[in-house]
Scaffold this active site. Structure first.
Site, PDB file in Angstrom:
ATOM      1  N   LYS A  30       0.795  -1.224   0.000  1.00  0.00           N
ATOM      2  CA  LYS A  30       0.000   0.000   0.000  1.00  0.00           C
ATOM      3  C   LYS A  30       0.830   1.278   0.000  1.00  0.00           C
ATOM      4  O   LYS A  30       0.442   2.254  -0.638  1.00  0.00           O
ATOM      5  CB  LYS A  30      -0.983  -0.015   1.181  1.00  0.00           C
ATOM      6  CG  LYS A  30      -2.098  -1.032   0.929  1.00  0.00           C
ATOM      7  CD  LYS A  30      -2.900  -1.345   2.157  1.00  0.00           C
ATOM      8  CE  LYS A  30      -4.078  -0.416   2.297  1.00  0.00           C
ATOM      9  NZ  LYS A  30      -4.891  -0.778   3.470  1.00  0.00           N
ATOM     10  N   LYS A  51      -2.737   2.509   8.946  1.00  0.00           N
ATOM     11  CA  LYS A  51      -2.925   1.361   8.056  1.00  0.00           C
ATOM     12  C   LYS A  51      -1.616   0.601   7.897  1.00  0.00           C
ATOM     13  O   LYS A  51      -0.544   1.213   7.829  1.00  0.00           O
ATOM     14  CB  LYS A  51      -3.406   1.822   6.676  1.00  0.00           C
ATOM     15  CG  LYS A  51      -4.774   2.458   6.679  1.00  0.00           C
ATOM     16  CD  LYS A  51      -5.250   2.768   5.263  1.00  0.00           C
ATOM     17  CE  LYS A  51      -6.666   3.332   5.303  1.00  0.00           C
ATOM     18  NZ  LYS A  51      -7.191   3.601   3.945  1.00  0.00           N
ATOM     19  N   ARG A  93     -24.560 -10.920  -3.622  1.00  0.00           N
ATOM     20  CA  ARG A  93     -23.774 -12.099  -3.250  1.00  0.00           C
ATOM     21  C   ARG A  93     -24.623 -12.972  -2.333  1.00  0.00           C
ATOM     22  O   ARG A  93     -25.018 -12.523  -1.243  1.00  0.00           O
ATOM     23  CB  ARG A  93     -22.512 -11.681  -2.492  1.00  0.00           C
ATOM     24  CG  ARG A  93     -21.559 -10.855  -3.309  1.00  0.00           C
ATOM     25  CD  ARG A  93     -20.267 -10.701  -2.544  1.00  0.00           C
ATOM     26  NE  ARG A  93     -19.355  -9.808  -3.234  1.00  0.00           N
ATOM     27  CZ  ARG A  93     -18.070  -9.668  -2.925  1.00  0.00           C
ATOM     28  NH1 ARG A  93     -17.565 -10.365  -1.915  1.00  0.00           N
ATOM     29  NH2 ARG A  93     -17.295  -8.849  -3.592  1.00  0.00           N
ATOM     30  N   VAL A 121     -14.693 -10.456  -7.385  1.00  0.00           N
ATOM     31  CA  VAL A 121     -15.991 -11.129  -7.257  1.00  0.00           C
ATOM     32  C   VAL A 121     -17.054 -10.380  -8.075  1.00  0.00           C
ATOM     33  O   VAL A 121     -17.858 -10.978  -8.782  1.00  0.00           O
ATOM     34  CB  VAL A 121     -16.429 -11.209  -5.783  1.00  0.00           C
ATOM     35  CG1 VAL A 121     -17.802 -11.856  -5.658  1.00  0.00           C
ATOM     36  CG2 VAL A 121     -15.411 -11.952  -4.936  1.00  0.00           C
ATOM     37  N   GLU A 141      -9.141   0.952  -6.112  1.00  0.00           N
ATOM     38  CA  GLU A 141     -10.172   1.227  -5.118  1.00  0.00           C
ATOM     39  C   GLU A 141     -10.057   2.677  -4.644  1.00  0.00           C
ATOM     40  O   GLU A 141      -8.963   3.126  -4.307  1.00  0.00           O
ATOM     41  CB  GLU A 141      -9.909   0.274  -3.964  1.00  0.00           C
ATOM     42  CG  GLU A 141     -11.033   0.058  -3.025  1.00  0.00           C
ATOM     43  CD  GLU A 141     -10.606  -0.916  -1.939  1.00  0.00           C
ATOM     44  OE1 GLU A 141     -10.285  -2.086  -2.253  1.00  0.00           O
ATOM     45  OE2 GLU A 141     -10.559  -0.481  -0.773  1.00  0.00           O
ATOM     46  N   HIS A 165     -17.488   3.495  -1.217  1.00  0.00           N
ATOM     47  CA  HIS A 165     -16.411   2.727  -1.843  1.00  0.00           C
ATOM     48  C   HIS A 165     -16.722   2.648  -3.336  1.00  0.00           C
ATOM     49  O   HIS A 165     -17.712   2.050  -3.729  1.00  0.00           O
ATOM     50  CB  HIS A 165     -16.359   1.332  -1.209  1.00  0.00           C
ATOM     51  CG  HIS A 165     -15.421   0.372  -1.871  1.00  0.00           C
ATOM     52  ND1 HIS A 165     -14.553  -0.425  -1.161  1.00  0.00           N
ATOM     53  CD2 HIS A 165     -15.215   0.063  -3.166  1.00  0.00           C
ATOM     54  CE1 HIS A 165     -13.855  -1.159  -2.011  1.00  0.00           C
ATOM     55  NE2 HIS A 165     -14.249  -0.885  -3.224  1.00  0.00           N
ATOM     56  N   ASN A 207      -6.254  -3.781  -6.419  1.00  0.00           N
ATOM     57  CA  ASN A 207      -6.369  -5.236  -6.390  1.00  0.00           C
ATOM     58  C   ASN A 207      -5.915  -5.774  -7.738  1.00  0.00           C
ATOM     59  O   ASN A 207      -6.443  -5.381  -8.771  1.00  0.00           O
ATOM     60  CB  ASN A 207      -7.808  -5.648  -6.097  1.00  0.00           C
ATOM     61  CG  ASN A 207      -8.266  -5.117  -4.749  1.00  0.00           C
ATOM     62  OD1 ASN A 207      -7.560  -5.244  -3.754  1.00  0.00           O
ATOM     63  ND2 ASN A 207      -9.410  -4.492  -4.719  1.00  0.00           N
ATOM     64  N   HIS A 231     -16.004  -5.316   5.929  1.00  0.00           N
ATOM     65  CA  HIS A 231     -15.158  -5.352   4.740  1.00  0.00           C
ATOM     66  C   HIS A 231     -15.521  -6.457   3.769  1.00  0.00           C
ATOM     67  O   HIS A 231     -14.775  -6.737   2.830  1.00  0.00           O
ATOM     68  CB  HIS A 231     -13.674  -5.413   5.114  1.00  0.00           C
ATOM     69  CG  HIS A 231     -13.292  -4.312   6.045  1.00  0.00           C
ATOM     70  ND1 HIS A 231     -13.386  -2.982   5.688  1.00  0.00           N
ATOM     71  CD2 HIS A 231     -12.902  -4.326   7.340  1.00  0.00           C
ATOM     72  CE1 HIS A 231     -13.036  -2.241   6.712  1.00  0.00           C
ATOM     73  NE2 HIS A 231     -12.743  -3.019   7.736  1.00  0.00           N
ATOM     74  N   ARG A 250      -6.158  -8.584  -9.414  1.00  0.00           N
ATOM     75  CA  ARG A 250      -6.794  -9.859  -9.758  1.00  0.00           C
ATOM     76  C   ARG A 250      -8.192  -9.583 -10.303  1.00  0.00           C
ATOM     77  O   ARG A 250      -8.652  -8.456 -10.256  1.00  0.00           O
ATOM     78  CB  ARG A 250      -6.931 -10.705  -8.496  1.00  0.00           C
ATOM     79  CG  ARG A 250      -7.628  -9.897  -7.395  1.00  0.00           C
ATOM     80  CD  ARG A 250      -8.009 -10.708  -6.192  1.00  0.00           C
ATOM     81  NE  ARG A 250      -8.153  -9.889  -5.006  1.00  0.00           N
ATOM     82  CZ  ARG A 250      -9.197  -9.139  -4.700  1.00  0.00           C
ATOM     83  NH1 ARG A 250     -10.244  -9.107  -5.505  1.00  0.00           N
ATOM     84  NH2 ARG A 250      -9.213  -8.409  -3.606  1.00  0.00           N
TER      85      ARG A 250
HETATM   86  C1  MV4 Z   1     -10.343   4.495   4.966  1.00  0.00           C
HETATM   87  C2  MV4 Z   1     -11.524   4.893   5.605  1.00  0.00           C
HETATM   88  C3  MV4 Z   1     -11.602   6.188   6.032  1.00  0.00           C
HETATM   89  N1  MV4 Z   1     -10.560   7.030   5.870  1.00  0.00           N
HETATM   90  N2  MV4 Z   1      -9.328   5.354   4.827  1.00  0.00           N
HETATM   91  C4  MV4 Z   1     -11.508  -0.078   4.338  1.00  0.00           C
HETATM   92  C5  MV4 Z   1     -11.047  -0.972   3.251  1.00  0.00           C
HETATM   93  C6  MV4 Z   1      -9.809  -0.387   2.760  1.00  0.00           C
HETATM   94  N3  MV4 Z   1      -9.584  -0.655   1.384  1.00  0.00           N
HETATM   95  C7  MV4 Z   1      -9.971   1.071   2.998  1.00  0.00           C
HETATM   96  N4  MV4 Z   1     -10.925   1.177   4.045  1.00  0.00           N
HETATM   97  C8  MV4 Z   1     -11.176   2.369   4.607  1.00  0.00           C
HETATM   98  N5  MV4 Z   1     -10.181   3.271   4.481  1.00  0.00           N
HETATM   99  C9  MV4 Z   1      -9.456   6.597   5.272  1.00  0.00           C
HETATM  100  N6  MV4 Z   1      -8.418   7.437   5.126  1.00  0.00           N
HETATM  101  C10 MV4 Z   1     -12.544   3.971   5.755  1.00  0.00           C
HETATM  102  C11 MV4 Z   1     -12.379   2.701   5.264  1.00  0.00           C
HETATM  103  C12 MV4 Z   1     -13.470   1.832   5.484  1.00  0.00           C
HETATM  104  C13 MV4 Z   1     -14.240   1.366   4.428  1.00  0.00           C
HETATM  105  C14 MV4 Z   1     -13.983   1.729   3.117  1.00  0.00           C
HETATM  106  C15 MV4 Z   1     -14.743   1.264   2.091  1.00  0.00           C
HETATM  107  C16 MV4 Z   1     -15.797   0.421   2.361  1.00  0.00           C
HETATM  108  C17 MV4 Z   1     -16.078   0.032   3.646  1.00  0.00           C
HETATM  109  C18 MV4 Z   1     -15.314   0.509   4.707  1.00  0.00           C
HETATM  110  C19 MV4 Z   1     -15.634   0.141   5.996  1.00  0.00           C
HETATM  111  C20 MV4 Z   1     -14.870   0.594   7.019  1.00  0.00           C
HETATM  112  C21 MV4 Z   1     -13.783   1.440   6.771  1.00  0.00           C
END
Ligand code: MV4
Length: 448
Positions: free
Chosen positions: A116, A157, A338, A294, A274, A207, A289, A234, A291
């Site tokens: 990352k 992270k 799903r 889903v 993403e 997302h 990602n 997640h 790959r």
């Molecule tokens: C974040 C965030 C808030 N702020 N980063 C979760 C999966 C990973 N790919 C990134 N994620 C997150 N990163 C910042 N700076 C909140 C999440 C997050 C989230 C993101 C997308 C879909 C669902 C989630 C559920 C919890 C936290």
């Protein structure tokens, strides 16, 4: 073109890859564990090799056994699907050493985009939008100093994490040092990589992810975005394309920057970038990602492009001719549910024998499934047993078709999350396209 592909996976994605291979005239080899001897992918492949007992480490993650199965059957390529070995650069490297084509990016590209901190560096280099954040943090003091500059709340992270693993939200300066120490030791133990960075934290984000496909001959295609905000812990539950929050102008400008980054880093094959979207509709790059995902079918439904077929073509060295970005004509709307073998309220896994199985059909309805009536869903793997994908001229039509399809879907003998999907498809926020990563929690708490 390849003459024989070994599919290093199981369930619906193994079936999906087998279908693409058959379309291309490629023979297929299934691998399976003891408990999967009667699985659908084993029955549909031209050949099958049992590679070990139920435990994933001894079967679907058993690299020497998988390579041996490919050599014994004379396969010339391995398709990893998603999960299992799909993002394992060492496995891709070993395939190369054994002169087996890996249907995916090069190990170098997997490492560059899989880590990352490194993928954040690439994103920055090519002008992808990023949240204020840092590189690898030195220690607790460094974390405290940088967090102060960015402003609370922040999120720690793990560079080796992903998909939501190894993250920790910090809301107050008094917690940052302790949080850093915990995050670092968890990352060291869980990912064998102690690197931690931090970002400004966005509350209740959406997302949104972009699908790309690159062929290694300079052909880099952006195939638009998917909305994946309906998740729980997640795990995505329902996805759609296009995103209700996207505009054609933003899609076109993002596609341009993304294609440049993919081209300049020499990335090939399918990839998903993403992004997190804040309440103002701004996108920020999170991770990539490397790959097939889903939820790839919703992109296939609105673009008319068979992603797995083209992924295989690209791996075989073909130059692809596809529309992209501005010239990508998106047709209508698509939704995917799903279907998991689990209790719809507690989310407890619910493996067992499927006594009755009647999948839905009709116009604009697609079912990608790895099960059949009479099969026993094993407890050793994830709960996903099928995906229902609908297409319509509008979002409302795709949703209406999904409601009908779910009402028709008969799965006897086990519990599934179909009732949760039906509740989500009645929810005013979901119907208005106003979902966030907190929607599922709220719908479950409200009861259905
Ligand atoms: C974040 C965030 C808030 N702020 N980063 C979760 C999966 C990973 N790919 C990134 N994620 C997150 N990163 C910042 N700076 C909140 C999440 C997050 C989230 C993101 C997308 C879909 C669902 C989630 C559920 C919890 C936290």
């Amino acid at each position: 073109m390849f003459s024989k592909i070994l599919i290093a996976n199981r369930g619906e994605i193994a079936m999906r890859v087998i279908r693409a291979c058959r379309t291309l005239g490629i023979r297929t080899v299934a691998i399976h564990s003891d408990v999967d001897a009667a699985a659908l992918h084993v029955r549909f492949a031209d050949e099958a090799v049992c590679i070990g007992p139920a435990e994933p480490q001894k079967s679907y993650l058993n690299i020497p056994q998988i390579i041996a199965a490919a050599e014994i059957t004379g396969a010339d390529a391995i398709h990893p699907g998603y999960g299992f070995l799909s993002e394992n650069a060492q496995f891709a490297e070993l395939c190369r050493k054994c002169r087996l084509s890996f249907v995916g990016p090069t190990p170098e590209a997997m490492r560059l985009w899989g880590d990352k901190v490194s993928s954040r560096d690439q994103a920055k280099r090519f002008g992808l939008p990023l949240l204020p954040g840092t590189g690898v943090l030195k220690d607790g003091d460094d974390a405290a100093e940088q967090a102060q500059k960015i402003g609370y709340p922040v999120i720690l992270k793990a560079s080796g994490g992903g998909g939501g693993r190894g993250m920790r939200v910090v809301r107050d300066a008094s917690e940052i040092r302790r949080a850093f120490e915990t995050a670092q030791s968890e990352a060291r133990a869980g990912f064998k990589n102690p690197d931690i960075f931090l970002e400004r934290y966005v509350e209740e984000p959406r997302h949104v992810e972009f699908q790309v496909l690159a062929d290694g001959h300079g052909g880099v295609f952006s195939l638009g975005e998917r909305e994946c905000s309906l998740q729980r812990r997640h795990q995505k539950i329902m996805e759609e394309a296009p995103s209700p929050a996207m505009t054609p102008a933003l899609r076109a400008s993002m596609s341009e920057v993304i294609c440049k980054a993919i081209r300049e880093t020499g990335y090939t094959s399918l990839g998903t970038l993403e992004f997190l979207m804040d309440e103002r509709g701004e996108l920020y790059f999170m991770e990539m990602n490397t790959r097939v995902q889903v939820e790839h079918p919703v992109t296939e439904m609105v673009t008319g492009i068979d992603l797995v077929e083209h992924q295989i073509r690209a791996a075989a060295g073909e130059a692809l001719e596809l529309p992209s970005g501005r010239s990508l004509g998106l047709r209508g709307h698509s939704v995917e549910c799903r279907i998991n073998a689990e209790d719809p309220r507690s989310f407890a896994p619910w493996p067992g024998a499927i006594t009755e199985y009647h999948p839905p059909g009709g116009g604009g309805v697609r079912v990608d499934s790895g099960v059949y009536g009479g099969w026993r869903v094993p407890s050793s793997y994830d709960a996903l047993i099928a995906k229902v994908i609908t297409h319509g001229a509008s979002r409302a039509e795709a949703i209406a078709r999904m409601r009908c399809a779910l009402d028709e879907f008969i799965i006897g003998g086990i519990r599934t999350n179909i009732p949760l999907h039906q509740a989500l498809l009645r929810d005013p926020d979901v119907l208005a396209g106003k979902m966030s990563t907190r929607t599922i929690e709220r719908v479950v708490a409200a009861g259905f």
